[in-house]
Scaffold this motif. Structure first.
Motif, PDB file in Angstrom:
ATOM      1  N   ALA A   1       3.049  20.325  -9.879  1.00 18.01           N
ATOM      2  CA  ALA A   1       4.177  19.451  -9.594  1.00 18.01           C
ATOM      3  C   ALA A   1       3.942  18.119 -10.263  1.00 18.01           C
ATOM      4  N   THR A   2       4.980  17.319 -10.246  1.00 25.54           N
ATOM      5  CA  THR A   2       4.761  15.940 -10.629  1.00 25.54           C
ATOM      6  C   THR A   2       4.568  15.163  -9.351  1.00 25.54           C
ATOM      7  N   MET A   3       3.769  14.143  -9.420  1.00 25.63           N
ATOM      8  CA  MET A   3       3.541  13.376  -8.206  1.00 25.63           C
ATOM      9  C   MET A   3       3.218  11.941  -8.555  1.00 25.63           C
ATOM     10  N   ASP A   4       3.479  11.089  -7.589  1.00 27.56           N
ATOM     11  CA  ASP A   4       3.150   9.694  -7.779  1.00 27.56           C
ATOM     12  C   ASP A   4       1.757   9.427  -7.255  1.00 27.56           C
ATOM     13  N   VAL A   5       1.002   8.620  -7.993  1.00 24.45           N
ATOM     14  CA  VAL A   5      -0.296   8.183  -7.492  1.00 24.45           C
ATOM     15  C   VAL A   5      -0.048   6.885  -6.733  1.00 24.45           C
ATOM     16  N   PRO A   6      -0.400   6.886  -5.448  1.00 23.19           N
ATOM     17  CA  PRO A   6      -0.079   5.716  -4.635  1.00 23.19           C
ATOM     18  C   PRO A   6      -1.154   4.643  -4.749  1.00 23.19           C
TER      19      PRO A   6
ATOM     20  N   ALA B   1       0.864  -1.170   0.000  1.00 24.60           N
ATOM     21  CA  ALA B   1       0.000   0.000   0.000  1.00 24.60           C
ATOM     22  C   ALA B   1       0.898   1.216   0.000  1.00 24.60           C
ATOM     23  N   GLU B   2       0.476   2.245  -0.660  1.00 26.89           N
ATOM     24  CA  GLU B   2       1.222   3.508  -0.708  1.00 26.89           C
ATOM     25  C   GLU B   2       2.338   3.476  -1.734  1.00 26.89           C
ATOM     26  N   ALA B   3       2.571   2.333  -2.336  1.00 25.97           N
ATOM     27  CA  ALA B   3       3.610   2.300  -3.363  1.00 25.97           C
ATOM     28  C   ALA B   3       3.142   3.144  -4.540  1.00 25.97           C
ATOM     29  N   GLY B   4       4.084   3.829  -5.174  1.00 27.35           N
ATOM     30  CA  GLY B   4       3.723   4.647  -6.316  1.00 27.35           C
ATOM     31  C   GLY B   4       3.333   3.767  -7.494  1.00 27.35           C
ATOM     32  N   LEU B   5       2.260   4.105  -8.188  1.00 28.92           N
ATOM     33  CA  LEU B   5       1.804   3.318  -9.335  1.00 28.92           C
ATOM     34  C   LEU B   5       2.178   4.005 -10.640  1.00 28.92           C
ATOM     35  N   ILE B   6       1.829   5.267 -10.718  1.00 33.66           N
ATOM     36  CA  ILE B   6       2.158   6.046 -11.906  1.00 33.66           C
ATOM     37  C   ILE B   6       2.628   7.415 -11.451  1.00 33.66           C
ATOM     38  N   THR B   7       3.331   8.092 -12.313  1.00 27.65           N
ATOM     39  CA  THR B   7       3.710   9.466 -12.028  1.00 27.65           C
ATOM     40  C   THR B   7       2.907  10.354 -12.972  1.00 27.65           C
ATOM     41  N   VAL B   8       2.284  11.383 -12.398  1.00 22.98           N
ATOM     42  CA  VAL B   8       1.513  12.301 -13.222  1.00 22.98           C
ATOM     43  C   VAL B   8       2.075  13.701 -13.061  1.00 22.98           C
ATOM     44  N   GLU B   9       1.786  14.506 -14.043  1.00 17.20           N
ATOM     45  CA  GLU B   9       2.283  15.874 -13.984  1.00 17.20           C
ATOM     46  C   GLU B   9       1.105  16.831 -13.965  1.00 17.20           C
ATOM     47  N   THR B  10       1.029  17.646 -12.917  1.00 24.82           N
ATOM     48  CA  THR B  10      -0.016  18.653 -12.843  1.00 24.82           C
ATOM     49  C   THR B  10       0.632  19.999 -13.076  1.00 24.82           C
ATOM     50  N   ASP B  11      -0.158  21.034 -13.025  1.00 29.80           N
ATOM     51  CA  ASP B  11       0.432  22.353 -13.219  1.00 29.80           C
ATOM     52  C   ASP B  11       1.315  22.739 -12.046  1.00 29.80           C
TER      53      ASP B  11
ATOM     54  N   GLY C   1       1.879   8.826 -21.251  1.00 26.72           N
ATOM     55  CA  GLY C   1       1.293   9.677 -22.291  1.00 26.72           C
ATOM     56  C   GLY C   1      -0.213   9.767 -22.189  1.00 26.72           C
ATOM     57  N   ASP C   2      -0.826   8.815 -21.481  1.00 25.25           N
ATOM     58  CA  ASP C   2      -2.271   8.897 -21.286  1.00 25.25           C
ATOM     59  C   ASP C   2      -2.611  10.115 -20.452  1.00 25.25           C
ATOM     60  N   LYS C   3      -3.845  10.532 -20.614  1.00 30.87           N
ATOM     61  CA  LYS C   3      -4.332  11.588 -19.723  1.00 30.87           C
ATOM     62  C   LYS C   3      -5.300  10.950 -18.727  1.00 30.87           C
ATOM     63  N   VAL C   4      -5.145  11.276 -17.475  1.00 29.45           N
ATOM     64  CA  VAL C   4      -6.051  10.723 -16.468  1.00 29.45           C
ATOM     65  C   VAL C   4      -6.623  11.861 -15.646  1.00 29.45           C
ATOM     66  N   LYS C   5      -7.704  11.556 -14.972  1.00 35.06           N
ATOM     67  CA  LYS C   5      -8.257  12.517 -14.022  1.00 35.06           C
ATOM     68  C   LYS C   5      -8.782  11.736 -12.835  1.00 35.06           C
ATOM     69  N   GLN C   6      -9.323  12.469 -11.899  1.00 31.47           N
ATOM     70  CA  GLN C   6      -9.831  11.817 -10.696  1.00 31.47           C
ATOM     71  C   GLN C   6     -10.817  10.731 -11.086  1.00 31.47           C
ATOM     72  N   GLY C   7     -10.635   9.547 -10.540  1.00 29.87           N
ATOM     73  CA  GLY C   7     -11.561   8.466 -10.802  1.00 29.87           C
ATOM     74  C   GLY C   7     -11.123   7.552 -11.931  1.00 29.87           C
ATOM     75  N   SER C   8     -10.124   7.966 -12.707  1.00 28.78           N
ATOM     76  CA  SER C   8      -9.656   7.103 -13.789  1.00 28.78           C
ATOM     77  C   SER C   8      -9.070   5.827 -13.195  1.00 28.78           C
ATOM     78  N   LEU C   9      -9.337   4.707 -13.875  1.00 27.15           N
ATOM     79  CA  LEU C   9      -8.796   3.437 -13.415  1.00 27.15           C
ATOM     80  C   LEU C   9      -7.295   3.405 -13.686  1.00 27.15           C
ATOM     81  N   VAL C  10      -6.526   3.006 -12.691  1.00 33.33           N
ATOM     82  CA  VAL C  10      -5.081   2.936 -12.860  1.00 33.33           C
ATOM     83  C   VAL C  10      -4.645   1.476 -13.009  1.00 33.33           C
ATOM     84  N   ILE C  11      -4.972   0.684 -12.006  1.00 30.06           N
ATOM     85  CA  ILE C  11      -4.643  -0.745 -12.078  1.00 30.06           C
ATOM     86  C   ILE C  11      -5.772  -1.526 -11.421  1.00 30.06           C
TER      87      ILE C  11
END
Lengths: 575, 477
Positions: free
Chosen positions: A171-176, A159-169, A191-201
């Protein structure tokens, strides 16, 4: 039932506006979880929860202006939140306890942090189940780019492991990951675009009958135990745990205007109905009026005096009462230009910091009569000493390297003491100076997102090494976008050093309400006449901009000379 | 061809809010027209509400007082009740005087009254239809909607039956039922129950929540219940009427809940007093573009303006509390805003009073509300058992309770006991003026009075009380 505790606004550096509400009633939070995002004239920041608890009621909403000490929310604080943690500590996190302990409040409510959709499918007694991990609220409305995928199918993750890194206006951050388990599928690619609620894994997790408690455990294993003690950790910025804090719920629906009576401003001002009516007619904010009646009650005469005074007083920079600020410059509009006529173009939005600092810079530029004094300081000896000292340090492996900037700060502090008018601000009424007895110096730091000016406190009382450490620390914080508003407040004077880049001189803009700023350019070896011959000396160009309403040219020249003299012979620093 | 009337301001509804708005508008130099469906001004309050109920409560009080004088050594014979005479007194002396006065004042101010039901045609025009079907079109620049509210009817209650009353019917004094049920333990029901109890009816009350007058604090209600209990035969809290059947020999009511009798109970009359619903949906407001909520309320800003710029709304129709005094003040502000003044409706408190025996009155925050709002407060109570005046008039169960915030400023007050409603004015003024406990404690209150209890409660808070043991007294070593 747990008792309700009030959450008050911390020192947010004056009045700030709430631009986002990150929690809803019923959310169970840890200390330091972000509650609100506020925006001041300097930056936006999150207000963290001072202690753990369940949100019982929110007292503010988007658009409200708050000050330090304002009531923000009510928490059912307490054991409720603390207990599952304490228990979780004893148990390994993969083994969630089944005997659900009392505190239904804390456990039943999904952790807002990382509980996307887990509670949806309670797998009765199965050994494992598959859950979906989605993108939490990452603090932006729109989509963000996935710039890296950190896991692949078959990976076993905590739990809490980073899954993907995203870039916002921002900062960049890892989605845990919200859970520990084995990755079954990965739904996004770089290269995909994601938003809140998008399925990651999708994740295969161990028995999930007690999700909530496993949440709590994963939590406590990540956060330090300091979390449960409220105040000591409050100092730590919420932003310092970006990813962990990012899962948020939608803000609650704003309340109806008719329900706002309790918080309406006039309910607090000490004034009778007739005086409140008078104030309304003139649009006077009663909080700005001093009451002359018994116990500072605001009388009709006070409102009248206030209006008279406001109409007649000379306005200081950036009048607080007019939205235009600059006092209405009459200029013609910019001509519209279609740049694409001349070649290929691309439109790039300003960064958040640019958007915020731009109007401030503009105001300072047009409202402060600037004069810039240029000078050069002979830093040959200083540099020799500094290099020698750094070599010594290197041998001792202390790892601290002193930069010339620290000496400049120190010398500037000395000069501010010698010429206290530089260490002042113009009072709001424009009729007096506020002299400061402390020496806090702002250092302009170039970050990927824009210019920020963190403040180092009591520079005059600190040694070169302490300042070096603080400077390194705060610069790192600035570059990581982790500065708090309070880190950027209270400056008396600013230094903008472009020496590392180059240039001979420039005209910095005074950082109001300060009255002066020192620009530093690249030092250069130059021939200097010593009375008999030209000798090579290392000369540091200084550009001192100041507010001419406050500082006379002669004083500025003296300050500049004094500063150069101190830099030229740093033994003067100890005098 | 219908009549046409042109006016600067039309006020839809002639109740306290409506006529106050009209009179204020007229006094500010505006032409004003009131549209009222009945042929008298005054609305529910004057004709079938606050005022007639007070006339009857006045009688009830005397009947009850006379009954209790025996214990103090003065015995009266049982009262003779002449319903016709009471009704006549209420209608002519009380209501007649007031509505007559209103008609007079409207005339003096040249405020025209158009009788009939008003409905919007557009945001500039209102159509008024009188009971003969004659139509009048009122063309207006501004409108103030003051169309009020009406008693809520319950789906399972046969409201058509003569013996099922709303507050209006109860005020008609059709007959004195032997056994009567008040459905709903709010202020209106309890007031009418008090009247009928004094007139000789055996009265039961059924209330769904666990206390009468739900907004009031528990301690206040404890004192209140102690005194009011004797007026009622059976007060059924946490109980609801599940079935109401009209039979020839009576109304049979089946109850459900904590205090429910097992069998249906037969009543000679049932008063349904479960609240009032706004009349927002009866005005064709949508034709003027005015937004009406699902429940029939019209939303306004702090200047009483609806979503349509030239249309205002005041009183019951804009929300709770549905009280005449709120409507009157709102009416004034609406008229003033229309006349160009930059006024706002922003009182700190709107007082509430139950004119039962004893009276229950409160203003500002209750303890419940203070808790909900997370306000740091302290309570100070002065029990009337320590008041000379209360003892002298047999009101020792009364109490006065004040709430102060952490700056010692008064934020609320409540009292229960005879004349409690008359004492409340001081608390309202104190809150509006931002009084500290000290201000109230240092104001010399006349002795012996009941209003003295407010000063004494403030002294309790200040720790300067000498009429009671002082919890804040300096401890001797």
């Amino acid at each position: 039932m747990a008792n309700r505790k009030e959450v008050f606004a911390p020192d947010v550096g004056g009045e700030v506006e709430i631009i986002e509400v990150l929690v809803s009633p019923g959310d169970s939070l840890n200390a330091e979880d972000a509650l609100f995002t506020v925006e001041s004239d300097k930056a936006s920041m999150d207000i963290p929860a001072p202690f753990a608890g369940v949100v019982a009621e929110l007292k503010v909403k988007v658009g409200d202006k708050i000050n330090e000490g304002d009531l923000l929310a009510l928490f059912e604080a307490a054991e409720a939140a603390a207990e599952p943690k304490a228990e979780a500590k004893a148990e390994p996190k993969a083994e969630p306890k089944v005997d659900a302990k009392p505190e239904p409040k804390a456990e039943a409510k999904p952790e807002p942090k990382q509980e996307p959709k887990a509670e949806a499918k309670p797998a009765a007694k199965a050994a494992s189940k598959t859950i979906e991990v989605t993108v939490p609220d990452i603090g932006t409305d729109g989509e963000v780019d996935v710039i890296d995928v950190l896991v692949s199918v078959g990976d076993s993750i905590d739990a809490e492991a980073g899954l993907i890194t995203v870039e916002t206006d921002k900062a960049t951050m890892d989605v845990p990951s919200s859970h520990a388990g084995t990755v079954e599928s990965v739904a996004v690619k770089t290269g995909d675009k994601v938003k809140q609620g998008s399925l990651v894994i999708t994740l295969k997790v161990a028995d999930a009958s007690a999700d909530a408690s496993s949440e709590a455990s994963s939590d406590s294993s990540v956060d330090s135990s300091a979390d449960s003690s409220s105040d000591s950790s409050a100092a730590e910025s919420a932003a310092s745990q970006p990813a962990a804090n990012e899962t948020r719920k939608q803000p609650p629906v704003p309340d109806h205007p008719m329900d706002r009576k309790a918080r309406s401003e006039e309910s607090v001002a000490y004034a009778s109905p007739a005086v409140r009516r008078l104030a309304r007619e003139f649009g006077v904010d009663l909080h700005k009026v001093n009451g002359s009646g018994r116990k500072q009650r605001i009388m009709k005469e006070d409102v009248q005096e206030f209006v008279k005074y406001e109409l007649s007083r000379p306005k200081a920079t950036a009048s607080t009462n007019t939205s235009q600020g600059g006092g209405g410059l009459q200029v013609i509009a910019q001509p519209k230009v279609d740049f694409s006529k001349f070649g290929e173009i691309e439109q790039v939005p300003l960064t958040r910091i640019q958007k915020i600092s731009g109007p401030n810079l503009h105001r300072n530029w047009v409202t402060i009569p600037h004069v810039t004094q240029f000078d050069e300081a002979d830093i040959t000896e200083l540099e020799a000493f500094r290099k020698q000292e750094n070599e010594l340090q290197a041998k001792q492996k202390n790892g601290i390297k002193i930069t010339p900037l620290v000496f400049i700060m120190k010398a500037a502090a000395k000069a501010l003491r010698a010429y206290p008018v530089f260490n002042s601000s113009l009072a709001e009424d424009g009729e007096s100076l506020i002299m400061k007895k402390y020496v806090h110096i702002g250092i302009a730091v170039d970050t990927p997102n824009g210019l920020v000016v963190p403040v180092i406190r009591d520079v005059d009382q600190k040694g070169i090494y302490q300042l070096s450490e603080e400077l390194a620390e705060i610069s790192a914080k600035a570059r990581d976008g982790k500065l708090k508003a309070t880190d950027m407040q209270g400056g008396c004077f600013s230094i903008s050093s472009l020496g590392g880049i180059g240039g001979t001189a420039f005209t910095p803009i005074v950082n109001a309400p300060e009255v002066a700023i020192l620009g530093v350019s690249k030092s250069d070896m130059k021939p200097q006449w010593n009375g008999k011959e030209f000798v090579p000396r290392l000369m540091l160009p200084l550009s001192l901009s100041y507010d001419h309403r406050v500082i006379d040219g002669a004083v500025a020249a003296r300050f500049s000379v004094y500063l150069s003299a101190v830099l030229g012979d740093i033994r003067k620093l100890v005098l | 061809m219908s009549n046409q009337v042109n006016t600067q301001v039309v006020i839809l509804g002639g109740g306290p809010g409506g006529y106050s708005a009209a009179f204020r508008a007229a006094d500010l130099g505006l032409e004003a027209v009131i549209v009222e469906r009945y042929n008298v001004l005054g609305g529910v309050c004057l004709n079938v509400g606050c005022i007639p109920s007070k006339a009857l409560l006045h009688l009830a009080k005397h009947i009850e007082d006379a009954k209790h004088m025996g214990a103090e050594g003065v015995e009266f014979a049982a009262p003779k009740i002449d319903l016709d005479k009471i009704r006549k007194h209420k209608d002519e002396k009380v209501i007649g005087t007031l509505t007559g006065g209103l008609a007079q004042m409207a005339k003096m101010r040249k405020v025209q009254v158009v009788t009939g039901n008003g409905e919007f045609v557009s945001d500039k025009q209102l159509k008024v239809t009188d009971k003969d079907g004659k139509e009048t079109l009122v063309n207006f620049e501004h409108a103030i909607i003051a169309a009020g509210s009406q008693s809520i009817k319950l789906p399972f209650v046969p409201h058509d039956d003569e013996r099922i009353w709303d507050s209006t019917a109860a005020l008609e004094l059709r007959f004195i039922p032997e056994r009567m049920l008040i459905l709903g333990g709010g202020i209106i029901g309890l007031e009418m129950g008090t009247v009928y109890s004094a007139l000789g009816a055996t009265v039961d009350v059924v209330e769904m929540t666990d206390q009468l007058i739900p907004p009031a604090d528990k301690d206040i209600m404890k004192a209140y219940m102690k005194m009011i209990k004797s007026k009622f035969d059976n007060i059924m809290l946490s109980t609801k009427a599940a079935k109401v059947e009209a039979k020839k020999d009576g109304i049979y009511v089946t109850f459900e809940g904590d205090k429910a009798p097992t069998d249906p109970v037969k009543y000679d009359a049932v008063l349904v007093a479960v609240g009032r619903a706004p009349n927002g949906k009866k005005l064709a407001a949508e034709k003027a573009g005015v937004k009406v909520t699902d429940r029939g309320f019209i939303e306004v800003d702090k200047q009483l303006r609806t979503n349509v710029k030239n249309i205002f709304a005041i009183g019951d129709i804009i929300g709770q509390p549905m009280l005449a005094h709120k409507a009157v003040h709102e009416g004034h502000v609406a008229a003033e805003v229309i006349s160009g003044k930059k006024h706002y409706f922003d009182p700190k408190v709107i007082p509430s009073i139950a004119y039962t025996d004893p009276e229950l009155a409160w203003a500002g925050l209750t303890e419940k509300e203070a808790k909900e709002q997370g306000i740091d407060y302290e309570v100070a109570v002065f029990p009337w058992s320590a008041s000379g005046r209360a003892i002298a008039q047999g009101a020792t169960d009364g109490m006065t309770k004040l709430l102060f915030d952490k700056n010692h400023r008064i934020i609320g007050g409540a009292m229960v006991g005879p004349n409690a409603g008359e004492l409340l004015g001081e608390v309202c003024l104190a809150i509006e003026m931002g009084c500290d406990a000290e201000d109230i404690a240092l104001t010399v209150h006349a002795h012996p009075t009941l209003h003295e209890s407010i000063g004494l409660a403030a002294e309790v808070y200040e720790g300067s009380i000498t009429d009671l043991p002082n919890k804040k007294a300096v401890k001797k070593k």
